[in-house]
Design an enzyme around this catalytic site. Structure first.
Site, short mmCIF file in Angstrom:
data_model
loop_
_atom_site.label_atom_id
_atom_site.label_comp_id
_atom_site.label_asym_id
_atom_site.label_seq_id
_atom_site.Cartn_x
_atom_site.Cartn_y
_atom_site.Cartn_z
N GLY A 188 44.01 44.84 36.40
CA GLY A 188 44.55 46.13 36.79
C GLY A 188 43.53 47.22 36.57
O GLY A 188 42.32 46.97 36.56
N CYS B 110 39.87 45.43 44.31
CA CYS B 110 39.11 45.95 43.17
C CYS B 110 37.61 45.92 43.41
O CYS B 110 36.88 46.77 42.88
CB CYS B 110 39.47 45.18 41.90
SG CYS B 110 39.31 43.39 42.06
N GLU C 10 40.25 42.06 33.72
CA GLU C 10 39.54 42.26 34.99
C GLU C 10 40.03 43.58 35.53
O GLU C 10 41.18 43.72 35.93
CB GLU C 10 39.83 41.10 35.96
CG GLU C 10 38.88 41.06 37.14
CD GLU C 10 39.40 41.80 38.35
OE1 GLU C 10 38.95 42.95 38.59
OE2 GLU C 10 40.25 41.25 39.06
N GLY D 270 43.77 48.90 31.12
CA GLY D 270 43.05 47.90 30.35
C GLY D 270 42.69 48.39 28.96
O GLY D 270 42.76 47.63 27.97
N LYS E 92 54.17 38.82 33.52
CA LYS E 92 54.77 40.10 33.88
C LYS E 92 54.05 40.59 35.16
O LYS E 92 52.94 41.10 35.09
CB LYS E 92 54.60 41.11 32.74
CG LYS E 92 55.41 42.41 32.93
CD LYS E 92 54.71 43.38 33.82
CE LYS E 92 55.57 44.59 34.13
NZ LYS E 92 55.02 45.40 35.24
N GLU F 253 37.62 55.19 41.73
CA GLU F 253 38.18 54.06 42.46
C GLU F 253 39.36 54.56 43.29
O GLU F 253 40.46 54.78 42.78
CB GLU F 253 38.63 52.96 41.50
CG GLU F 253 39.05 51.70 42.21
CD GLU F 253 39.48 50.60 41.26
OE1 GLU F 253 39.30 49.42 41.60
OE2 GLU F 253 40.01 50.92 40.18
#
Length: 499
Positions: free
Chosen positions: A245, A302, A268, A250, A192, A402
């Site tokens: 993501g 990331c 991750e 997560g 996906k 972030e």
């Protein structure tokens, strides 16, 4: 003869591009079960782009059933390892052969410079599939030590049906990180992709089928996270979810695994990586590393080096060097310009989010040195210039959240102990770096920095031999390297007793 790339050449490639937006399930293209579609807006200019199938739980059911049937039949799992290797190597070569098309699909979807898509993303995608292809016929089982009256085999076996959910910032690269080891291990996959970046995933699946990967081994379902990603993570016949993501999503994935069949999860997630510069460092090298580490891919990375933790005595000098590198080397241009080094952000909503975070940071007292402004508005696309903020403390939002944009937060320190405390004062632990000429300090610091990857006097250097993943809320499990295969396998003991 070397091909001359220019804007006109890439405009021609774009005009001739075939945009396939249907699911790829069981070796065939399929419209969504509902018949619904959605249109992807092009980040480079804000114009309508590809029309994609809007998947839902019914489409996930069909894809998972195809993956399960392929797995149980053994059409891939039981194939001779050398034959599997040849198919995956052919897949890698097809990726290279169709590199310009794949690069344009990537740039069209995510707005990154076309030459970066071609020379970095396509190349690393093909290299990743090749790396795991070359492992297929080199994976050994074990015989455990026993007494003479028994033999114990320890077999590494594929899990079954793996759901892979991948992000929009490096679609082809991260697809390869997950598809390569999971398929090499003998699993079936339902991929996906992010709704923002589905085109290259669909084409990768078609190329895999063309290379000889049996129908049902790799299936792609497009759509929104709530409508396709969630049903995939909740599915009772999916044995594992591998997700890259945000930390927020997560955590949801972990919950879905617990609510369903206790499927295995590998995550991750986010990062807020520190790059620590001591006064004795080579400041020119540090400036290059900081600028490229933070601003490459428009900061949509990331492990971007978004926290510069710099010894106070050299802060102003280093900031000036970062500014010079940014202005001279990191060209923000239209993504189809071959000289562009960075391009557009992924979508308008994300651009507005980054701008809002910048405004909040300034309100808290962060001082803008340069950049971090919306630019190129006349294109209709979503662009923010690279920028640096100083007068920062580590409790400010720009230093903690972030941002996923080209924004650097500079935080001063005086002692090594202060630097380490600031670097580790984060919920994330994906990556970090230290710049110093004192190698005792470098190794002492790197051992105590809580991060999955630590660089010394460089940044963002790696290859497929090194695992990638995080500590703390940056997730668990590793992509890349031989270790990535392990997470897509289970160990089975077969004990034979004699006499």
């Amino acid at each position: 003869m070397t091909k001359e790339f220019n804007r006109d050449y890439w405009e021609k490639v774009l005009s001739e591009l075939k945009l396939e937006g249907r699911h790829f399930i069981n070796g065939k293209y399929r419209t969504s079960a509902s018949g619904e579609t959605f249109t992807r807006v092009r980040p480079m200019d804000g114009k309508p782009g590809a029309v994609l199938a809007r998947g839902n739980a019914a489409d996930i059911d069909v894809a998972v059933a195809a993956g399960r049937a392929a797995f149980e039949s053994g059409v891939w799992r039981k194939k001779d390892p050398l034959d599997k290797k040849k198919i995956m190597l052919r897949w890698a070569e097809l990726i290279r052969a169709n590199g310009e098309e794949l690069a344009m699909l990537e740039t069209l979807d995510v707005g990154k410079p076309i030459m970066a898509s071609l020379n970095v993303d396509v190349r690393l995608c093909a290299d990743g599939i090749q790396f795991y292809a070359e492992m297929v016929d080199k994976m050994y089982d074990e015989i455990a030590p026993t007494g003479p009256s028994a033999r114990a085999l320890v077999r590494k076996v594929p899990i079954g049906v793996v759901g892979c959910i991948t992000p929009w910032n490096y679609p082809m690269i991260i697809d390869a990180w997950k598809l390569g080891p999971s398929i090499a291990a003998g699993n079936s996959v339902v991929l996906k992709p992010a709704e923002q970046s589905s085109l290259s995933a669909i084409r990768l699946a078609e190329l895999a089928f063309e290379a000889g990967l049996p129908a049902g081994v790799l299936n792609v379902v497009t759509g929104y996270g709530e409508e396709t990603g969630k049903p995939l993570a909740l599915h009772m016949d999916v044995d594992m979810i591998a997700f890259t993501g945000s930390t927020e999503v997560g955590k949801l994935i972990m919950g879905y695994a617990a609510q369903s069949n206790v499927k295995r999860v590998a995550l991750e997630l986010g990062g807020k990586s520190p790059l620590v510069v001591f006064a004795d460092a080579d400041l020119d090298a540090a400036a290059v590393a900081v600028a490229w580490g933070c601003f490459y891919n428009s900061g949509e990375t990331c492990h971007a080096s978004t926290r510069l933790i710099v010894q106070r005595s050299v802060q102003d000098q280093l900031i000036e060097k970062i500014k010079a590198v940014t202005k001279s080397d990191i060209a923000l241009k239209h993504p189809l310009d071959p000289s562009a080094q960075i391009g557009a952000l992924i979508e308008e909503a994300h651009m507005k989010k980054v701008l809002a975070m910048i405004a909040a940071g300034e309100k808290e007292g962060a001082r803008r040195v340069f950049g971090a402004e919306q630019v190129m508005g006349e294109t209709g696309g979503y662009y923010i210039s690279p920028g640096v903020f100083v007068d920062m403390t580590n409790d400010m939002s720009l230093a903690r959240e972030e941002i996923f944009g080209p924004v650097l937060a500079a935080i001063p320190f005086d002692t090594e102990e202060q630097a380490l405390a600031i670097a580790n004062d984060t919920i994330y632990g994906l990556a970090g770096a230290i710049f110093t000429k004192d190698m005792d300090r470098a190794h002492r610091f790197s051992e105590t920095l809580h991060a999955g990857t630590v660089w010394i006097n460089t940044y963002d250097m790696s290859n497929f031999a090194t695992p990638f993943g995080g500590f703390k809320q940056s997730g668990f499990g590793r992509d890349r390297s031989v270790h990535a295969v392990d997470k897509y396998c289970d160990y089975k003991t077969i004990w034979q007793q004699f006499g």
